[in-house]
Design an enzyme around this catalytic site. Structure first.
Site, PDB file in Angstrom:
ATOM      1  N   ASP A  18       0.841  -1.197   0.000  1.00 26.02           N
ATOM      2  CA  ASP A  18       0.000   0.000   0.000  1.00 26.02           C
ATOM      3  C   ASP A  18       0.875   1.245   0.000  1.00 26.02           C
ATOM      4  O   ASP A  18       1.696   1.433   0.908  1.00 26.02           O
ATOM      5  CB  ASP A  18      -0.901   0.036   1.243  1.00 26.02           C
ATOM      6  CG  ASP A  18      -2.038  -0.961   1.171  1.00 26.02           C
ATOM      7  OD1 ASP A  18      -2.234  -1.564   0.098  1.00 26.02           O
ATOM      8  OD2 ASP A  18      -2.732  -1.141   2.191  1.00 26.02           O
ATOM      9  N   GLY A  46      -6.622  -9.871   1.612  1.00 22.78           N
ATOM     10  CA  GLY A  46      -6.278 -11.168   2.159  1.00 22.78           C
ATOM     11  C   GLY A  46      -5.246 -11.062   3.261  1.00 22.78           C
ATOM     12  O   GLY A  46      -5.412 -11.628   4.350  1.00 22.78           O
ATOM     13  N   ALA A  47      -4.160 -10.340   2.983  1.00 19.53           N
ATOM     14  CA  ALA A  47      -3.101 -10.183   3.978  1.00 19.53           C
ATOM     15  C   ALA A  47      -3.608  -9.432   5.202  1.00 19.53           C
ATOM     16  O   ALA A  47      -3.294  -9.801   6.341  1.00 19.53           O
ATOM     17  CB  ALA A  47      -1.908  -9.460   3.361  1.00 19.53           C
ATOM     18  N   GLY A 217     -20.373   0.190   9.100  1.00 16.45           N
ATOM     19  CA  GLY A 217     -19.510   1.227   9.635  1.00 16.45           C
ATOM     20  C   GLY A 217     -19.927   1.662  11.020  1.00 16.45           C
ATOM     21  O   GLY A 217     -20.082   0.842  11.936  1.00 16.45           O
ATOM     22  N   ASP A 248     -11.472  -5.130   7.008  1.00 13.92           N
ATOM     23  CA  ASP A 248     -10.606  -6.306   7.027  1.00 13.92           C
ATOM     24  C   ASP A 248     -10.320  -6.761   8.453  1.00 13.92           C
ATOM     25  O   ASP A 248     -10.271  -7.957   8.741  1.00 13.92           O
ATOM     26  CB  ASP A 248      -9.290  -6.012   6.301  1.00 13.92           C
ATOM     27  CG  ASP A 248      -9.487  -5.770   4.821  1.00 13.92           C
ATOM     28  OD1 ASP A 248     -10.474  -6.293   4.261  1.00 13.92           O
ATOM     29  OD2 ASP A 248      -8.666  -5.061   4.214  1.00 13.92           O
ATOM     30  N   GLY A 283      -2.541   3.116   8.564  1.00 12.59           N
ATOM     31  CA  GLY A 283      -2.213   1.881   7.871  1.00 12.59           C
ATOM     32  C   GLY A 283      -3.297   0.841   8.007  1.00 12.59           C
ATOM     33  O   GLY A 283      -4.200   0.950   8.840  1.00 12.59           O
TER      34      GLY A 283
END
Length: 303
Positions: A18, A46-47, A217, A248, A283
């Site tokens: 990213d 996925g990560a 949210g 995620d 992040g």
């Protein structure tokens, strides 16, 4: 008391580097916005979800693909740090997937993704032995591979969870093979339009015959399964810094909790607590909380 019993979670999905650009305002069409210093951080749905599950205490195996380039180290860095098993990550001649992310002072974002090596992720690389626990997938790898793995995992007795993000068509047999489908409000509306039903969890559950969770949210999340209907509120964050990995985080922690035997409402509450921490940090993968932090957050909310 913290949750300390490890469960097994297999994640099949994307890994990206990213490139995050802090900007005073999100750019509009045709406009250039000058921002602050950019950072290269690990990401990919996925990560991100695998890191969230691993930091919440699950024994995670991650399957995906990266390139033979410097960005691969960035994309896999948080996974390595979290202790996830990366023996199933393929190296390819395609460049590592990358995302350009603009984040404004309110934590809102705009994201453009180049899938790169993620387009070469293959279901056949996941051994049968990895498909008997919780299997978590998303839609940043080829839909045909997601479908194939969902059907195989279901046949082997795995508990299959799919985050339909980004929204894309999926084989109907694979959709109905899921134990739980997770969508946000936009993905729910997209899916409802294709199915010709309402966009709430109950309507989607009735149309598909599978468990459905809809995240909304700040409005929390709702779920509907054959066992019942639940609504779980979102927990307020101390300060919203970056919402990029919130969904995620929710999915990964949910999968980790389910792998330990938690009931769906309990898993949803834990996921909400973890996500409230993640949005307070910059992040995506790098902002996922540890299990002890989520335990403490839940403890504060109960007291």
């Amino acid at each position: 008391m913290g949750v300390t019993v490890a469960g097994a979670v297999t994640v099949f999905g994307s890994a990206n580097a990213d490139l995050v650009f802090p900007v005073p305002a999100l750019p509009e069409g045709g406009h250039t916005v000058m921002g602050g210093a950019w950072r290269a951080l690990p990401g990919g749905k996925g990560a991100n979800q695998a890191v969230a599950a691993a930091r919440d205490g699950a024994a995670v195996r991650f399957f995906g693909a990266v390139g033979r380039d410097p960005l691969a180290a960035v994309a896999l860095s948080a996974l390595r740090e979290s202790g996830a098993d990366l023996s199933g990550v393929a190296e390819t001649d395609q460049p590592t997937g990358a995302a350009a992310i603009c984040v404004d002072p309110a934590g809102r974002n705009q994201i453009a993704v180049s899938p790169g090596a993620n387009a070469l992720a293959r279901a056949e690389t996941v051994p049968d032995g990895a498909l008997r626990g919780v299997v978590l997938m998303q839609m940043e790898v080829p839909p045909g591979e997601v479908s194939a793995l969902a059907l195989r995992a279901r046949a082997l007795g795995g508990r299959v969870v799919l985050n339909l993000a980004p929204a894309a068509p999926l084989d109907q047999a694979a959709l109905r093979a899921l134990h739980l489908l997770v969508v946000n409000e936009h993905e729910a509306a997209w899916l409802a339009g294709h199915l010709g039903c309402g966009e709430g969890a109950a309507a989607l559950h009735a149309a598909l015959g599978i468990g459905v969770a809809v995240t909304r949210g700040e409005e929390g999340a709702e779920a509907a399964t054959a066992e019942g209907r639940w609504t779980v509120p979102a927990l307020p964050a101390a300060a919203v810094v970056d919402t990029t990995g919130a969904g995620d985080c929710w999915c990964g922690v949910l999968a980790a909790a389910l792998s330990r035997g938690a009931a769906l409402p309990e898993a949803m509450r834990r996921a909400a607590a973890a996500a409230s921490i993640a949005v307070s940090r910059p992040g995506a993968a790098s902002g996922m909380p540890r299990a002890a932090e989520t335990d403490a957050r839940l403890g504060l909310m109960r007291s």
